[in-house]
Design a protein around this motif. Structure first.
Motif, mmCIF file in Angstrom:
data_model
loop_
_atom_site.group_PDB
_atom_site.id
_atom_site.type_symbol
_atom_site.label_atom_id
_atom_site.label_comp_id
_atom_site.label_asym_id
_atom_site.label_seq_id
_atom_site.Cartn_x
_atom_site.Cartn_y
_atom_site.Cartn_z
ATOM 1 N N THR A 1 0.858 -1.185 0.000
ATOM 2 C CA THR A 1 0.000 0.000 0.000
ATOM 3 C C THR A 1 0.893 1.234 0.000
ATOM 4 O O THR A 1 2.122 1.137 0.064
ATOM 5 N N HIS A 2 0.301 2.414 -0.071
ATOM 6 C CA HIS A 2 1.103 3.636 -0.148
ATOM 7 C C HIS A 2 0.239 4.829 0.245
ATOM 8 O O HIS A 2 -1.002 4.755 0.235
ATOM 9 N N GLN A 3 0.888 5.935 0.558
ATOM 10 C CA GLN A 3 0.205 7.110 1.072
ATOM 11 C C GLN A 3 -0.801 7.711 0.091
ATOM 12 O O GLN A 3 -1.904 8.095 0.499
ATOM 13 N N PRO A 4 -0.489 7.847 -1.215
ATOM 14 C CA PRO A 4 -1.485 8.431 -2.124
ATOM 15 C C PRO A 4 -2.811 7.676 -2.135
ATOM 16 O O PRO A 4 -3.882 8.293 -2.170
ATOM 17 N N ALA A 5 -2.762 6.337 -2.074
ATOM 18 C CA ALA A 5 -4.003 5.559 -2.067
ATOM 19 C C ALA A 5 -4.757 5.742 -0.757
ATOM 20 O O ALA A 5 -5.992 5.885 -0.748
ATOM 21 N N ILE A 6 -4.042 5.743 0.348
ATOM 22 C CA ILE A 6 -4.691 5.920 1.654
ATOM 23 C C ILE A 6 -5.351 7.294 1.735
ATOM 24 O O ILE A 6 -6.507 7.427 2.169
ATOM 25 N N GLU A 7 -4.611 8.306 1.297
ATOM 26 C CA GLU A 7 -5.145 9.665 1.316
ATOM 27 C C GLU A 7 -6.376 9.788 0.424
ATOM 28 O O GLU A 7 -7.381 10.409 0.808
ATOM 29 N N LEU A 8 -6.320 9.175 -0.763
ATOM 30 C CA LEU A 8 -7.465 9.239 -1.678
ATOM 31 C C LEU A 8 -8.662 8.506 -1.096
ATOM 32 O O LEU A 8 -9.808 8.976 -1.195
ATOM 33 N N GLY A 9 -8.421 7.359 -0.483
ATOM 34 C CA GLY A 9 -9.511 6.633 0.157
ATOM 35 C C GLY A 9 -10.216 7.466 1.209
ATOM 36 O O GLY A 9 -11.447 7.503 1.285
ATOM 37 N N LYS A 10 -9.439 8.158 2.038
ATOM 38 C CA LYS A 10 -10.025 9.023 3.067
ATOM 39 C C LYS A 10 -10.889 10.113 2.437
ATOM 40 O O LYS A 10 -11.993 10.405 2.917
ATOM 41 N N LYS A 11 -10.390 10.725 1.374
ATOM 42 C CA LYS A 11 -11.138 11.792 0.711
ATOM 43 C C LYS A 11 -12.452 11.261 0.144
ATOM 44 O O LYS A 11 -13.515 11.878 0.300
ATOM 45 N N LEU A 12 -12.399 10.121 -0.532
ATOM 46 C CA LEU A 12 -13.603 9.585 -1.165
ATOM 47 C C LEU A 12 -14.644 9.161 -0.126
ATOM 48 O O LEU A 12 -15.843 9.379 -0.314
ATOM 49 N N VAL A 13 -14.202 8.567 0.962
ATOM 50 C CA VAL A 13 -15.139 8.172 2.016
ATOM 51 C C VAL A 13 -15.817 9.403 2.614
ATOM 52 O O VAL A 13 -17.017 9.397 2.914
ATOM 53 N N SER A 14 -15.064 10.483 2.789
ATOM 54 C CA SER A 14 -15.635 11.681 3.396
ATOM 55 C C SER A 14 -16.538 12.456 2.431
ATOM 56 O O SER A 14 -17.458 13.137 2.870
ATOM 57 N N LEU B 1 -10.682 21.090 -6.064
ATOM 58 C CA LEU B 1 -12.137 21.203 -6.177
ATOM 59 C C LEU B 1 -12.743 21.707 -4.872
ATOM 60 O O LEU B 1 -13.550 22.648 -4.859
ATOM 61 N N MET B 2 -12.357 21.091 -3.765
ATOM 62 C CA MET B 2 -12.971 21.422 -2.484
ATOM 63 C C MET B 2 -12.499 22.759 -1.931
ATOM 64 O O MET B 2 -13.156 23.340 -1.067
ATOM 65 N N ASN B 3 -11.365 23.247 -2.427
ATOM 66 C CA ASN B 3 -10.858 24.532 -1.961
ATOM 67 C C ASN B 3 -11.342 25.703 -2.809
ATOM 68 O O ASN B 3 -11.087 26.860 -2.465
ATOM 69 N N MET B 4 -12.005 25.411 -3.918
ATOM 70 C CA MET B 4 -12.570 26.477 -4.737
ATOM 71 C C MET B 4 -14.078 26.556 -4.464
ATOM 72 O O MET B 4 -14.674 25.625 -3.924
ATOM 73 N N ASN B 5 -14.691 27.634 -4.846
ATOM 74 C CA ASN B 5 -16.142 27.742 -4.707
ATOM 75 C C ASN B 5 -16.784 27.117 -5.939
ATOM 76 O O ASN B 5 -17.320 27.806 -6.810
ATOM 77 N N TRP B 6 -16.700 25.788 -6.008
ATOM 78 C CA TRP B 6 -17.179 25.103 -7.213
ATOM 79 C C TRP B 6 -18.687 25.268 -7.392
ATOM 80 O O TRP B 6 -19.183 25.310 -8.529
ATOM 81 N N GLN B 7 -19.426 25.355 -6.282
ATOM 82 C CA GLN B 7 -20.877 25.524 -6.395
ATOM 83 C C GLN B 7 -21.216 26.804 -7.152
ATOM 84 O O GLN B 7 -22.085 26.801 -8.042
ATOM 85 N N GLN B 8 -20.524 27.878 -6.808
ATOM 86 C CA GLN B 8 -20.771 29.144 -7.486
ATOM 87 C C GLN B 8 -20.330 29.084 -8.942
ATOM 88 O O GLN B 8 -21.008 29.616 -9.832
#
Length: 423
Positions: free
Chosen positions: A83-96, A326-333
């Motif tokens: 396993t590796h950090q990029p996959a773990i980090e991505l998993g956390k993001k997708l779950v949240s 994506l999450m740091n920009m005002n994508w909704q607007q």
């Protein structure tokens, strides 16, 4: 160095085209933000986000940096036993980020594979429970990919996969939802799919559909109450619900995921396309603790799938940077503004005799014609007008990057009006 178009034409098979009479291909030298620079020096405004994947356009500094940083560490390593950090980090993001209760993440390498994984999850779930089921229910005019399982749940009648239908598993197809997104809801729209569920519930492993927006099958936007009703049917008759959010995920419809329009949670979700901001192929299938545990405690003991490039570190690193952006920009607007511009600048198309309908949802604009277009002819006209729009069938549509300017979007819409205006 100029591109060898003769070699390309003779040897390279492009998507959905003929090798004997291939559609023309335009050579791209580079791309920046929303502009494609052709080898001739012409610049085209990209209205397609490269098949809906490049949320932030091209040559994005944050994504470039993520790729460069990761490639010096490792471009790939097998995910079996490692396993590796990029996959773990991505998993956390997708779950949240994804709808509630989707806690188990299967990282794969393309949207079609994500759908294959979702179908196999559903089949193996029921097998593990000791009540095997072998069919899926879906709605007509859908599209889920070009691999065999995905093709089987894509409408076989008159669609791009029609010639394969005798080789595909026979699935159950409900009529396309009859009520559009902005129309008044009538619960009668659910009568036919309800009847199909009642008559086939003992053999339906899952209902799979594209929530709210049917993409390549016709760019149709259906009512959120229909999706809510399907979720209720799955609950009542103990069926799984698979949401194919490969095209709709990450804000494209105005919600982070299209399921949110109906305020429902699927049992399995597929994401892809814009997951990496269009930099490289990566997808994911997420499911619940219950489904994952049931599969894992079954006879096989494991989920029977494992792509070579599963959890590719380079793709995961870029995906993390893309989701952060994506999450740091005002994508909704941004998406809301694009929706307003599309409504304004596509509205003149309503008056044309060649046009059947115009529809807009989020950062998606569609002009449906009465007759199918000649792609080669229409494509050439769009290029001459300085835009990149790739129509199919009777549909001329745009799904621009979220960073597009008003002037650029107006030029895209004006070009559509000019090209579809009767001569």
């Amino acid at each position: 160095m100029s591109l060898d178009h003769q070699f390309d034409k003779k040897h390279l098979w492009h998507p959905y085209t003929s090798m004997s009479e291939p559609l023309p291909c335009y050579g791209v030298e580079s791309a920046e933000q929303c502009l494609l620079t052709l080898e001739s020096g012409e610049k085209l405004i990209d209205g397609m986000s490269s098949w809906w994947a490049c949320l932030f356009g091209y040559n994005v500094p944050e994504l470039n940096a993520a790729a460069k940083n990761q490639i010096d560490k490792m471009a790939h390593v097998m995910f079996g036993g490692l396993t590796h950090q990029p996959a773990i980090e991505l998993g956390k993001k997708l779950v949240s980020m994804t709808p509630k209760h989707l806690e188990k993440v299967f990282l794969c390498d393309s949207g079609s594979v994500a759908v294959e994984v979702s179908l196999k999850m559903a089949l193996q779930y029921w097998h593990a429970k000791g009540t095997p089921k072998s069919q899926f229910l879906t709605i007509r005019n859908g599209y889920h990919g070009d691999t065999f399982g995905a093709m089987s749940v894509t409408d076989p009648e008159g669609a791009m996969h029609d010639l394969y239908h005798r080789f595909l598993p026979e699935q159950i197809f409900a009529p396309q939802p009859s009520i559009c997104f902005h129309e008044q809801w009538n619960s009668d729209s659910l009568l036919e799919i309800t009847e199909l569920v009642i008559n086939n519930k003992s053999n339906i492993a899952a209902i799979i559909l594209e929530p709210i927006v049917q993409g390549a099958g016709g760019m149709y936007f259906y009512h959120p109450e229909y999706l809510k009703g399907v979720r209720a049917l799955c609950d009542e008759y103990d069926l799984l619900l698979i949401a194919d959010e490969i095209a709709t995920g990450f804000g494209r419809t105005g919600k982070l995921f299209a399921c949110e329009h109906a305020d429902i949670n699927p049992d399995i979700i597929c994401v892809g396309k814009s997951l990496t901001g269009g930099y490289m192929s990566l997808a994911a299938t997420l499911t619940t603790e219950h489904i994952a545990r049931t599969i894992s405690d079954g006879k096989a003991g494991v989920f029977m799938h494992g792509p070579t490039f599963m959890g590719n570190p380079l793709a995961c690193a870029v995906a993390n940077a893309s989701l952060d952006k994506l999450m740091n920009m005002n994508w909704q607007q941004s998406v809301k503004q694009i929706e307003q511009w599309l409504q304004q600048y596509l509205s003149p198309c309503h008056t044309l005799s060649t046009v059947k309908s115009v529809r807009v949802l989020g950062a998606i604009g569609v002009v449906q014609l009465n007759e199918a277009v000649d792609v080669a002819v229409v494509q050439k006209k769009f290029v001459e007008l300085g835009v990149w729009i790739r129509p199919f069938g009777k549909l001329v549509y745009v799904m621009p990057p979220y960073i597009i300017t008003e002037a650029q979007l107006k030029q895209l819409c004006d070009a559509i009006y000019q090209v579809v205006t009767p001569s």
